[in-house]
Scaffold this motif. Sequence first.
Motif, short mmCIF file in Angstrom:
data_model
loop_
_atom_site.label_atom_id
_atom_site.label_comp_id
_atom_site.label_asym_id
_atom_site.label_seq_id
_atom_site.Cartn_x
_atom_site.Cartn_y
_atom_site.Cartn_z
N GLN A 131 8.61 4.92 17.71
CA GLN A 131 9.57 4.74 16.54
C GLN A 131 9.30 3.72 15.56
N ASN A 132 8.68 2.90 15.96
CA ASN A 132 8.18 1.74 14.75
C ASN A 132 7.10 2.36 13.97
N LEU A 133 6.24 2.67 14.68
CA LEU A 133 5.12 3.48 13.87
C LEU A 133 5.51 4.51 13.01
N SER A 134 6.43 5.37 13.49
CA SER A 134 7.09 6.40 12.52
C SER A 134 7.72 5.81 11.45
N LYS A 135 8.51 4.89 11.55
CA LYS A 135 9.21 4.24 10.69
C LYS A 135 8.32 3.72 9.63
N SER A 136 7.22 3.03 10.09
CA SER A 136 6.33 2.11 9.17
C SER A 136 5.63 3.10 8.63
N TRP A 137 5.32 4.30 9.02
CA TRP A 137 4.61 5.49 8.01
C TRP A 137 5.42 6.04 7.08
N HIS A 138 6.88 6.00 7.31
CA HIS A 138 7.83 6.72 6.35
C HIS A 138 8.07 5.76 5.27
N ASP A 139 8.03 4.27 5.58
CA ASP A 139 8.16 3.06 4.66
C ASP A 139 6.85 3.29 3.79
N VAL A 140 5.70 3.64 4.25
CA VAL A 140 4.57 3.58 3.43
C VAL A 140 4.78 4.71 2.49
N GLN A 141 5.07 5.76 3.01
CA GLN A 141 5.01 7.03 2.16
C GLN A 141 6.21 7.09 1.09
N VAL A 142 7.27 6.11 1.18
CA VAL A 142 8.11 6.17 0.10
C VAL A 142 7.87 4.83 -0.58
N SER A 143 7.02 3.94 -0.43
CA SER A 143 6.68 2.84 -0.90
C SER A 143 6.06 3.11 -2.31
N ASN A 144 6.25 2.23 -3.28
CA ASN A 144 5.77 2.26 -4.81
C ASN A 144 4.38 2.62 -4.69
N ALA A 145 3.57 1.72 -3.93
CA ALA A 145 2.26 1.65 -3.81
C ALA A 145 1.50 3.12 -3.47
N TYR A 146 2.29 3.71 -2.46
CA TYR A 146 1.72 5.14 -2.03
C TYR A 146 2.22 6.08 -3.08
#
Length: 220
Positions: free
Chosen positions: A105-120
């Motif tokens: 769950q943490n990895l999934s949330k982290s990947w989602h956060d990365v995808q919606v981040s401004n840098a990504y």
Amino acid sequence: MPAVLPWIAGDARVGKSRGGLSDINLNSPNKGLLADAMTDVPVDNAARSAAPEGLTLAEEEELRSELAKVEEEIGTLRQVLAAKERHCGELKRKLGLTPLDGLKQNLSKSWHDVQVSNAYVKTSEKLGEWNDKVTQSDLYLSASSTLEDWNEKLTQSEAYKKTQETLSQAGQKTSAALSNVGSVISRKLGDMRNSATFKSFEDRVGTIKTSIRANGLSDM
């Protein structure tokens, strides 16, 4: 200093005290000389440090009071956080959630956060722009056209056609060979069933079945 010491010796009564200081007779007429002699004695101010440069004593006291409040709030928040973590662990245990589930769950949330981040998002946009520029460039278009020409020439060449024909013929021959093998096996099985040995075997099996049935009926 040497000239004053006799006066001190005459007017002071030296005795051991709690702080290690001498008991001094303040009624002596030479007490002024004694005070003058002790003006160079340093005063211990270690218990109270001077205010930092640029701050008044009032400002320093206010800052120290605010610091104490913030430290107290930090301690309270740590206690609350520890209690919340314990409660969270109990809920997960009751739900049957394992640490591996939490990790997923943490990895999934982290990947989602990365995808919606401004840098990504900015990186994706940049890659899209670079891809458009590359695919629209003269060099890319020329290379694609050249590859298409090579592919057309290859498929139209005599060597390619002969290879295709050879593979097709090989496939047809393989299918025919497998079909012939199946026919041969079927014919051999038919011949075997029509042979005298096989018929004799069937007759014997039939005789045995008849004997078993007859014996069964006689026993009844």
